[in-house]
Write an enzyme that holds these catalytic residues in place. Structure first.
Site, PDB file in Angstrom:
ATOM      1  N   ASP A  92       0.866  -1.178   0.000  1.00  0.00           N
ATOM      2  CA  ASP A  92       0.000   0.000   0.000  1.00  0.00           C
ATOM      3  C   ASP A  92       0.904   1.230   0.000  1.00  0.00           C
ATOM      4  O   ASP A  92       2.126   1.108   0.019  1.00  0.00           O
ATOM      5  CB  ASP A  92      -0.958  -0.044   1.190  1.00  0.00           C
ATOM      6  CG  ASP A  92      -0.225   0.001   2.528  1.00  0.00           C
ATOM      7  OD1 ASP A  92       1.017   0.163   2.535  1.00  0.00           O
ATOM      8  OD2 ASP A  92      -0.892  -0.140   3.566  1.00  0.00           O
ATOM      9  N   ASP A 296      -7.974  -7.555   0.520  1.00  0.00           N
ATOM     10  CA  ASP A 296      -7.032  -7.757   1.625  1.00  0.00           C
ATOM     11  C   ASP A 296      -7.767  -7.391   2.899  1.00  0.00           C
ATOM     12  O   ASP A 296      -8.652  -6.538   2.869  1.00  0.00           O
ATOM     13  CB  ASP A 296      -5.804  -6.843   1.487  1.00  0.00           C
ATOM     14  CG  ASP A 296      -6.109  -5.434   1.941  1.00  0.00           C
ATOM     15  OD1 ASP A 296      -6.782  -4.694   1.196  1.00  0.00           O
ATOM     16  OD2 ASP A 296      -5.738  -5.066   3.079  1.00  0.00           O
ATOM     17  N   CYS A 334     -12.354 -28.683   7.000  1.00  0.00           N
ATOM     18  CA  CYS A 334     -11.098 -27.991   6.680  1.00  0.00           C
ATOM     19  C   CYS A 334      -9.927 -28.968   6.709  1.00  0.00           C
ATOM     20  O   CYS A 334      -9.848 -29.834   7.581  1.00  0.00           O
ATOM     21  CB  CYS A 334     -10.860 -26.866   7.683  1.00  0.00           C
ATOM     22  SG  CYS A 334      -9.319 -25.971   7.418  1.00  0.00           S
ATOM     23  N   CYS A 336      -6.659 -28.007   6.917  1.00  0.00           N
ATOM     24  CA  CYS A 336      -5.424 -27.347   7.362  1.00  0.00           C
ATOM     25  C   CYS A 336      -4.746 -28.169   8.466  1.00  0.00           C
ATOM     26  O   CYS A 336      -5.351 -29.062   9.068  1.00  0.00           O
ATOM     27  CB  CYS A 336      -5.700 -25.921   7.833  1.00  0.00           C
ATOM     28  SG  CYS A 336      -6.305 -25.769   9.525  1.00  0.00           S
ATOM     29  N   CYS A 339      -6.653 -28.258  11.821  1.00  0.00           N
ATOM     30  CA  CYS A 339      -7.855 -29.104  11.859  1.00  0.00           C
ATOM     31  C   CYS A 339      -7.503 -30.592  11.724  1.00  0.00           C
ATOM     32  O   CYS A 339      -8.243 -31.442  12.217  1.00  0.00           O
ATOM     33  CB  CYS A 339      -8.829 -28.680  10.771  1.00  0.00           C
ATOM     34  SG  CYS A 339      -9.529 -27.049  11.093  1.00  0.00           S
ATOM     35  N   HIS A 365      -5.480 -21.704  10.486  1.00  0.00           N
ATOM     36  CA  HIS A 365      -6.842 -22.131  10.136  1.00  0.00           C
ATOM     37  C   HIS A 365      -7.637 -21.012   9.470  1.00  0.00           C
ATOM     38  O   HIS A 365      -8.259 -21.217   8.421  1.00  0.00           O
ATOM     39  CB  HIS A 365      -7.624 -22.652  11.345  1.00  0.00           C
ATOM     40  CG  HIS A 365      -9.067 -22.790  10.996  1.00  0.00           C
ATOM     41  ND1 HIS A 365      -9.527 -23.831  10.217  1.00  0.00           N
ATOM     42  CD2 HIS A 365     -10.116 -21.948  11.180  1.00  0.00           C
ATOM     43  CE1 HIS A 365     -10.814 -23.635   9.961  1.00  0.00           C
ATOM     44  NE2 HIS A 365     -11.191 -22.508  10.543  1.00  0.00           N
TER      45      HIS A 365
HETATM   46 ZN   LIG Z   1      -8.581 -25.630   9.552  1.00  0.00          ZN
END
Ligand SMILES: [Zn+2]
Length: 404
Positions: A92, A296, A334, A336, A339, A365
């Site tokens: 930015d 963003d 999920c 990830c 998880c 996550h």
């Molecule tokens: Zn997750």
């Protein structure tokens, strides 16, 4: 010369599926950019960002300029090399932080004078200086310096601020062209093995990324006629992409959606459109539906550190006593690391114990949830099922906030 190129791959209603090329790789749109304020996304390793599907990250010029300094970063070869992220980076202009963080700021036509929130040191950020700093940082996408209006603002205030931003945008573009021309001439000279260095305009700035692009920013508050005027003035200057700034600052969400949709409709079809600073997962879906390509927001990372987690089944506040003996993963849908390996009970314990891994696991996550949402959005547009996706997503979103 900017090597930036945007390709519109398909549309579904007003939603757009595209990609843009930068000197550090290709980004699929609609895209979400995790915010890496100080050259790092808080509590996340670059490796994990990559694994979560982040193709581009954002750096904050204001913070990097004050510490460790743009010249120090340029001497390290630019921001990519300094932080060891070899994918695309957007910076930015620093304007927003001057308005939200800095002390004793004075805005004049020349630029913004402010005191650092770190040590009180005085600085002047002009449109030209904002371009110079970002040239030293060497981001793939730089942003023009704009004046950020507080909400609410009267129509007269919004008009004056928008017109100043338009004048600053022209100055940014001129300075950017000057630096590009100088970098090109330098490259040509070294190609023809001429040793003498030119002392012309721009020679004092070490350009870290000659392929950098510059985006303009549409302002005008919540007044649609001012937004239209700003879009006309900004597109007349001509930029590689266009951002919509000054939203998500406290106005009602319907107003934000309305202004976003109207403004996006007036922007060139062949350039990416970036809605700055938004938002919730629902905001992403709703604004893609209105023609936005890039986002963003600090929400996924900041909320993660506060124990507020986004899941496919609703929002979870991990502090809540109901999770004390909950052995399920945060989000069964999920994939990830968090998880796959940990239970809600453990994450709650880490959070209450103040362990740093709580911030790291929660951040991973939440970012995965945001980036997965963008992937699902892109697939839905490609298959022209975006509207069905949107309805389903908003239905599950309305079941959210179980804990609040
Ligand atoms: Zn997750």
């Amino acid at each position: 010369m900017s090597s930036f190129q945007f390709t519109l791959l398909g549309t579904d209603g007003a939603a757009r599926r595209g990609e843009f090329h930068t000197p550090h790789g290709v980004v699929q749109t609609p895209a979400f950019m995790p915010v890496g304020t100080q050259g790092t996304v808080k509590a996340a390793l670059h490796r994990d960002l990559r694994d979560a599907g982040a193709e581009i990250i954002l750096g904050n010029t204001y913070h990097l300029f004050l510490r460790p300094g743009d010249e120090l970063i340029a001497r390290r070869g630019g921001l990519h090399q300094f932080i060891s992220w070899n994918g695309p980076i957007l910076t930015d202009s620093g304007g927003f932080q001057i308005f939200s963080l800095a002390e004793r700021r004075v805005i004049r036509e020349e630029g913004a004078e402010f005191q650092s929130h770190l040590d009180g040191s005085r600085h002047m950020l002009t449109p030209e200086r904002a371009v110079d700093i970002q040239a030293r940082l060497g981001s793939d996408i730089a942003m023009v310096l704009d004046e950020c209006l507080s909400y609410p603002a009267t129509r007269d205030e919004a008009a004056a601020s928008m017109q100043r931003s338009a004048r600053w945008a022209r100055r940014c573009r001129e300075r950017f062209s000057q630096l590009s021309a100088f970098a090109q001439a330098t490259a040509d000279r070294s190609a023809s093995a001429e040793a003498t260095a030119d002392r012309g305009a721009g020679s004092e700035v070490q350009v870290s990324n000659p392929g950098q692009a510059l985006f303009g920013i549409i302002q005008g508050g919540v007044y649609q006629d001012l937004r239209d005027e700003s879009a006309a003035a900004t597109t007349a200057v001509g930029f590689e992409g266009y951002a919509i700034g000054g939203l998500s600052v406290g106005e009602p969400v319907e107003v934000m959606y309305g202004v976003t949709g109207q403004t996006a409709r007036g922007l060139p079809v062949d350039r990416p459109r970036y809605l700055m600073g938004a938002g919730t997962p629902e905001d992403l879906v709703e604004c893609v539906a209105r023609g936005i390509d890039m986002f963003d927001c600090v929400m996924p990372t900041r909320n993660a550190r506060n124990g507020q987690l986004f899941t496919s089944e609703g929002r979870i506040n991990i502090r809540n006593a109901r999770y004390a003996e909950d052995d399920r993963p945060l989000d069964p849908a999920c994939g990830c690391y968090t998880c796959r390996h940990h239970s809600r009970a453990y994450l709650r314990h880490l959070y209450l114990a103040g362990e740093m891994t709580a911030g790291a696991l929660n951040t991973l996550h939440n970012l995965t949830f945001y980036l997965d949402t963008m992937r699902r959005i892109r697939d839905a547009i490609a298959f022209r099922t975006f509207d069905t996706f949107r309805q389903g997503f908003l239905r599950s979103a309305s079941r959210l906030s179980l804990d609040s």
